[in-house]
Design a protein around this motif. Structure first.
Motif, PDB file in Angstrom:
ATOM      1  N   ILE A 156       0.828  -1.215   0.000  1.00  0.00           N
ATOM      2  CA  ILE A 156       0.000   0.000   0.000  1.00  0.00           C
ATOM      3  C   ILE A 156       0.861   1.263   0.000  1.00  0.00           C
ATOM      4  O   ILE A 156       0.407   2.317  -0.431  1.00  0.00           O
ATOM      5  N   MET A 157       2.127   1.165   0.457  1.00  0.00           N
ATOM      6  CA  MET A 157       2.986   2.342   0.493  1.00  0.00           C
ATOM      7  C   MET A 157       3.557   2.624  -0.890  1.00  0.00           C
ATOM      8  O   MET A 157       3.552   1.759  -1.768  1.00  0.00           O
ATOM      9  N   THR A 158       4.049   3.857  -1.087  1.00  0.00           N
ATOM     10  CA  THR A 158       4.660   4.214  -2.369  1.00  0.00           C
ATOM     11  C   THR A 158       6.113   4.629  -2.170  1.00  0.00           C
ATOM     12  O   THR A 158       7.027   3.872  -2.457  1.00  0.00           O
ATOM     13  N   ASP A 159       6.338   5.825  -1.656  1.00  0.00           N
ATOM     14  CA  ASP A 159       7.699   6.297  -1.396  1.00  0.00           C
ATOM     15  C   ASP A 159       7.748   6.904  -0.005  1.00  0.00           C
ATOM     16  O   ASP A 159       6.721   7.159   0.623  1.00  0.00           O
TER      17      ASP A 159
ATOM     18  N   SER B 212       5.952  10.670   0.427  1.00  0.00           N
ATOM     19  CA  SER B 212       4.487  10.658   0.325  1.00  0.00           C
ATOM     20  C   SER B 212       3.858   9.842   1.452  1.00  0.00           C
ATOM     21  O   SER B 212       2.865  10.262   2.060  1.00  0.00           O
ATOM     22  N   THR B 213       4.427   8.690   1.739  1.00  0.00           N
ATOM     23  CA  THR B 213       3.840   7.814   2.750  1.00  0.00           C
ATOM     24  C   THR B 213       4.033   8.391   4.144  1.00  0.00           C
ATOM     25  O   THR B 213       3.159   8.248   5.011  1.00  0.00           O
ATOM     26  N   SER B 214       5.141   9.065   4.389  1.00  0.00           N
ATOM     27  CA  SER B 214       5.342   9.713   5.686  1.00  0.00           C
ATOM     28  C   SER B 214       4.334  10.837   5.901  1.00  0.00           C
ATOM     29  O   SER B 214       3.760  10.983   6.987  1.00  0.00           O
TER      30      SER B 214
ATOM     31  N   ASP C  17      -8.865   4.885   4.388  1.00  0.00           N
ATOM     32  CA  ASP C  17      -8.350   6.227   4.614  1.00  0.00           C
ATOM     33  C   ASP C  17      -6.848   6.283   4.346  1.00  0.00           C
ATOM     34  O   ASP C  17      -6.342   7.239   3.734  1.00  0.00           O
ATOM     35  N   ALA C  18      -6.118   5.247   4.791  1.00  0.00           N
ATOM     36  CA  ALA C  18      -4.672   5.194   4.553  1.00  0.00           C
ATOM     37  C   ALA C  18      -4.369   5.200   3.062  1.00  0.00           C
ATOM     38  O   ALA C  18      -3.496   5.951   2.593  1.00  0.00           O
TER      39      ALA C  18
ATOM     40  N   ALA D 260      -2.421   7.990  -1.728  1.00  0.00           N
ATOM     41  CA  ALA D 260      -2.655   8.402  -3.120  1.00  0.00           C
ATOM     42  C   ALA D 260      -2.592   9.920  -3.253  1.00  0.00           C
ATOM     43  O   ALA D 260      -2.008  10.453  -4.216  1.00  0.00           O
ATOM     44  N   LYS D 261      -3.170  10.630  -2.281  1.00  0.00           N
ATOM     45  CA  LYS D 261      -3.171  12.100  -2.339  1.00  0.00           C
ATOM     46  C   LYS D 261      -1.753  12.660  -2.301  1.00  0.00           C
ATOM     47  O   LYS D 261      -1.380  13.494  -3.146  1.00  0.00           O
ATOM     48  N   TYR D 262      -0.977  12.201  -1.357  1.00  0.00           N
ATOM     49  CA  TYR D 262       0.373  12.755  -1.205  1.00  0.00           C
ATOM     50  C   TYR D 262       1.324  12.250  -2.284  1.00  0.00           C
ATOM     51  O   TYR D 262       2.265  12.962  -2.668  1.00  0.00           O
TER      52      TYR D 262
END
Length: 359
Positions: A112-115, A118-120, A328-329, A334-336
């Motif tokens: 589910i994480m990306t980078d 963004s994930t932080s 929500d996570a 995705a937003k960030y």
């Protein structure tokens, strides 16, 4: 003579009062964490954070950094050290205390994480919105994650079956469950124990991001590194920078303002950016060493994703409202991630570097 004595006594009293006032306003913050001082978060986050706090407080806050558990205890005890006032500030891995942060655990779920950046940012907003109750007893300064986690192993991993029976280090309860579903034998170890476990053959490999390979010299202990194609990394771990509540509450308002100005999203972003920068350095070191760096192709990556879905399903089933937390996570990530891509700040770490071989 009497006038001289009186003036001297009055001056002395004023000096004593002034000294007492100054000591009441000044504070020393002891910052405790598990890694050596040259590691990414201690060197690139905690050290500049301390310098900023000292400068902005005009020297009234003094920050003392204690790496490598110098003040005693073990890494899983760090959060309680901040809560109980053994130290003033800690940086810690939330997954080292299984089951204690079930809402924060959402971000450890696979793929589910990306980078790191963004994930932080997503994790910081997620905790502020959904999980502040899990940090009662401390004054939370920030949370963050690391970059995409991947496999670093003695033997190559080109397909899912290659993991069968491998003893792989995992850093949290969720990651250990993921390793089990993928066919590996999970071995729970804190980060500082990884290098020795690899060198002594206690484990066949470890799951960590590129950034962590640097202080542990993992690229010298193993020669195979396996990541995944697509936007999402295999997993990430969650971290917190937390202050003792009484220490924070005891600060005068102007010094609280200094701490506040260097907390929250600003500090979370700083940590994510540091992780992303060092991910690139860790990757280059492995490339320079001539190690075998593989990014699995779309089809094989999907096999890993399919095998990991039961981890997510079982986690959601363990508590009411967990599906909403997961949704929500994902939305926040995705937003960030979109904001990071639009901003073009170069901080996002690609899980499929151009120099890597695809399988």
């Amino acid at each position: 003579m009497l006038k001289t004595i009186f003036k001297a006594a009055l001056a002395g009293a004023i000096c004593v009062a002034a000294a007492g006032h100054a000591s009441a306003q000044d504070v020393t913050l002891r910052v405790h964490q598990m890694l050596p001082p040259q590691a990414t978060i201690p060197h690139d986050v905690l050290e500049p954070w301390g310098e900023a706090v000292e400068k902005q407080s005009e020297g009234r806050i003094n920050v003392e950094l204690y790496p490598s558990m110098q003040l005693g205890g073990t890494p899983p005890e760090l959060f309680d050290q901040a809560r109980d006032g053994v130290v003033d500030v800690v940086w810690t891995v939330l997954g080292y205390t299984p089951g204690r942060f079930p809402k924060a655990e959402t971000f450890e779920l696979p793929f589910i994480m990306t980078d790191a950046v963004s994930t932080s940012k997503a994790f910081q907003e997620f905790v502020e919105t959904n999980a502040m109750d899990e940090f009662s007893g401390v004054h939370l300064l920030a949370v963050h994650t690391h970059g995409p986690g991947l496999f670093h192993t003695k033997q190559p991993i080109a397909k899912l079956e290659d993991l069968q029976g491998m003893k792989i280090r995992g850093g949290s309860r969720v990651i250990n469950e993921l390793l089990t579903k993928l066919g590996a034998t999970p071995v729970g170890l804190p980060v500082p124990a990884v290098a020795e476990a690899l060198s002594k053959g206690v484990i066949d490999g470890t799951t960590i991001p590129w950034e962590v390979t640097l202080p542990l010299r993992v690229s010298e202990l193993v020669t195979n590194h396996t990541g995944f194609s697509g936007e999402n990394g295999l997993y990430t771990q969650t971290f917190a920078i937390a202050m003792n509540q009484a220490t924070y509450d005891g600060l005068p308002d102007d010094l609280k303002a200094v701490i506040d100005a260097n907390s929250g999203m600003k500090l979370a972003t700083m940590a994510g950016e540091a992780m992303a920068r060092q991910d690139a350095v860790g990757l280059k070191k492995a490339e320079d060493a001539g190690n075998d760096i593989v990014t699995l192709g779309d089809e094989e990556t999907q096999r890993f994703k399919d095998a990991s879905q039961t981890v997510i399903a079982e986690w959601v089933a363990q508590g009411e409202g967990r599906q909403a937390l997961l949704d929500d996570a994902k939305a926040l990530i995705a937003k960030y991630t979109a904001e990071t891509a639009k901003g073009g700040d170069g901080m996002a770490t690609d899980t499929a570097p151009a120099a890597a071989k695809s399988q």
